[in-house]
Design a protein around this motif. Sequence first.
Motif, PDB file in Angstrom:
ATOM      1  N   HIS A 197       0.862  -1.182   0.000  1.00  0.00           N
ATOM      2  CA  HIS A 197       0.000   0.000   0.000  1.00  0.00           C
ATOM      3  C   HIS A 197       0.900   1.234   0.000  1.00  0.00           C
ATOM      4  O   HIS A 197       1.584   1.519   0.984  1.00  0.00           O
ATOM      5  CB  HIS A 197      -0.894  -0.016   1.248  1.00  0.00           C
ATOM      6  N   VAL A 198       0.925   1.956  -1.122  1.00  0.00           N
ATOM      7  CA  VAL A 198       1.869   3.054  -1.286  1.00  0.00           C
ATOM      8  C   VAL A 198       1.135   4.308  -1.742  1.00  0.00           C
ATOM      9  O   VAL A 198       0.002   4.258  -2.228  1.00  0.00           O
ATOM     10  CB  VAL A 198       2.974   2.696  -2.315  1.00  0.00           C
ATOM     11  N   VAL A 199       1.851   5.439  -1.583  1.00  0.00           N
ATOM     12  CA  VAL A 199       1.414   6.729  -2.118  1.00  0.00           C
ATOM     13  C   VAL A 199       2.584   7.285  -2.927  1.00  0.00           C
ATOM     14  O   VAL A 199       3.665   7.524  -2.377  1.00  0.00           O
ATOM     15  CB  VAL A 199       1.005   7.709  -1.008  1.00  0.00           C
ATOM     16  N   GLN A 205      -0.664   9.809  -5.545  1.00  0.00           N
ATOM     17  CA  GLN A 205      -1.526   8.740  -6.044  1.00  0.00           C
ATOM     18  C   GLN A 205      -1.412   7.539  -5.103  1.00  0.00           C
ATOM     19  O   GLN A 205      -0.328   6.997  -4.913  1.00  0.00           O
ATOM     20  CB  GLN A 205      -1.138   8.339  -7.473  1.00  0.00           C
ATOM     21  N   GLU A 206      -2.545   7.132  -4.529  1.00  0.00           N
ATOM     22  CA  GLU A 206      -2.553   6.071  -3.524  1.00  0.00           C
ATOM     23  C   GLU A 206      -3.144   4.791  -4.103  1.00  0.00           C
ATOM     24  O   GLU A 206      -4.111   4.823  -4.879  1.00  0.00           O
ATOM     25  CB  GLU A 206      -3.367   6.514  -2.304  1.00  0.00           C
ATOM     26  N   GLY A 207      -2.551   3.678  -3.744  1.00  0.00           N
ATOM     27  CA  GLY A 207      -3.065   2.395  -4.196  1.00  0.00           C
ATOM     28  C   GLY A 207      -2.143   1.271  -3.785  1.00  0.00           C
ATOM     29  O   GLY A 207      -1.157   1.464  -3.057  1.00  0.00           O
ATOM     30  N   ARG A 208      -2.462   0.073  -4.262  1.00  0.00           N
ATOM     31  CA  ARG A 208      -1.650  -1.112  -3.994  1.00  0.00           C
ATOM     32  C   ARG A 208      -0.923  -1.505  -5.277  1.00  0.00           C
ATOM     33  O   ARG A 208      -1.489  -1.467  -6.361  1.00  0.00           O
ATOM     34  CB  ARG A 208      -2.509  -2.268  -3.489  1.00  0.00           C
ATOM     35  N   THR A 214      -5.926   1.323  -7.393  1.00  0.00           N
ATOM     36  CA  THR A 214      -6.383   2.334  -6.451  1.00  0.00           C
ATOM     37  C   THR A 214      -7.355   1.712  -5.450  1.00  0.00           C
ATOM     38  O   THR A 214      -7.879   0.614  -5.660  1.00  0.00           O
ATOM     39  CB  THR A 214      -7.057   3.504  -7.180  1.00  0.00           C
ATOM     40  N   ASN A 271       5.224   4.283   1.845  1.00  0.00           N
ATOM     41  CA  ASN A 271       4.833   2.869   1.867  1.00  0.00           C
ATOM     42  C   ASN A 271       4.219   2.566   3.232  1.00  0.00           C
ATOM     43  O   ASN A 271       4.904   2.551   4.254  1.00  0.00           O
ATOM     44  CB  ASN A 271       6.048   1.982   1.609  1.00  0.00           C
ATOM     45  N   TYR A 272       2.898   2.297   3.240  1.00  0.00           N
ATOM     46  CA  TYR A 272       2.206   1.992   4.493  1.00  0.00           C
ATOM     47  C   TYR A 272       2.403   0.543   4.928  1.00  0.00           C
ATOM     48  O   TYR A 272       2.160   0.211   6.088  1.00  0.00           O
ATOM     49  CB  TYR A 272       0.701   2.251   4.333  1.00  0.00           C
TER      50      TYR A 272
END
Length: 448
Positions: free
Chosen positions: A238-240, A244-247, A260, A280-281
């Motif tokens: 799970h990153v930004v 732009q956020e998504g996997r 997304t 990176n979450y």
Amino acid sequence: MLRWLLPALALFLAGPAGGQVPEAPTDPAPVIASRTAAGEDRDIAERIEAIFAQVDGLQGAEVRVSSGVVTLTGSVATPREAEQAEAIARRVAGVVTVQNALERDLDVRTNVAPAVERFEGEMRGLIQGLPLLGVAIGVAALIGFAGHLLAGVGRLWTWLTPNAFMAELAASSARVVFIVLGVVIGLEILGATALLGAVLGGAGVIGIALGFAVRDTVDNYVSSLMLSLRQPFRANDHVVIEGQEGRVIRLTSRATVLMTLDGNHLRIPNAIVFKAVILNYTRNPQRRFQFDLGVDAKDDPLQAMAVGLATINDQPFVLADPEASAVIQEVGDSNIVLRFFGWIDQRETDFLKGRSLCIQAVKAALEDGGFSLPEPIYRLRFDPGAAPSGLPPQPTAPSAPAQPRRPSAAETREARDTAPAPAVEELVRQERAGTQRGDLLDDRRPIE
């Protein structure tokens, strides 16, 4: 005695003119003889005519010699042949000067015949050289085909370079090297290696022009290479990236593909990804959430913070280490804004669900503890001189408030469920299971 010998010896060693060696006298410029025999003019004319008879295109030139002065008359096919005749005449001994009066013959047959003969000669040479040309083309094609076969051995390049992108680059480079080697050997067989220098020189100029034209593509290609080596993220992280956020679905040779949180595909060029700040979450499963709540300005903010923290710590999904905290964010006109912090484990708790339940629990605890959550206050001022327009509103009977529907036990449990939502992760898994070709992500390599 020595007093006289020493200056003489010094003068002898220095040589004349202060040690400079005198230059040897040069031969004087040749002079023109005062008399010329008639036989000598005749010999010069015969010599020039004999030479012209052996040179193609000069048979029509006429020669007259008088006192060493050569006069050329007649006609030739091209101006180049006139210049050639004059140059030959000047080289004959005894010639003082040459007067070139040759004219170009504009007869069609005279001018076309040499061109036809040259073309026929070139065609004959080409036909005679066809076997050699075929051998050169065959050797070049064989070497290029061998390079193509070698580049197609994927296991070899994967063994040499474990990185998939580097393996593809090495295979492509080997293919190009073999093609160039085949061309060089073919030209060597034909004896036209000089042509190779001209071709390479032109290719260099064209390469510079193309480099400026496709610099963005080259930048993206180099960025893809660096990302494949550095591995900044894993699949399903799970990153930004650049907001732009998504996997992460995959990393290709041109772009990074994300899924997304809305379930849509997002392609970001690797040149942007390489230079971007990446959040990176997934790397750290522990994640902190925060939210703000305001209490009345007359309430004790420290006591309100204690009530809120106790409520947050009572939530089963909130981590005890790191522990929750709270601060006074700001003091407004009618309230004091408190900011609460808490930590969750993203592998077991959904971030948004956990934060939402903590906000609801702290709000209820503060209201039960006697703290008021003030609403914005607006003051309206009416001009006393202004008369109300229209009739006064008629009083209406108050209607009974509608009773809200009480949620069922299952709905309550669902609302309090904090398990991570697997929908997007499952979409990424299905997408990756469909095709793995072209993916540069490698779980065996250490992540940056």
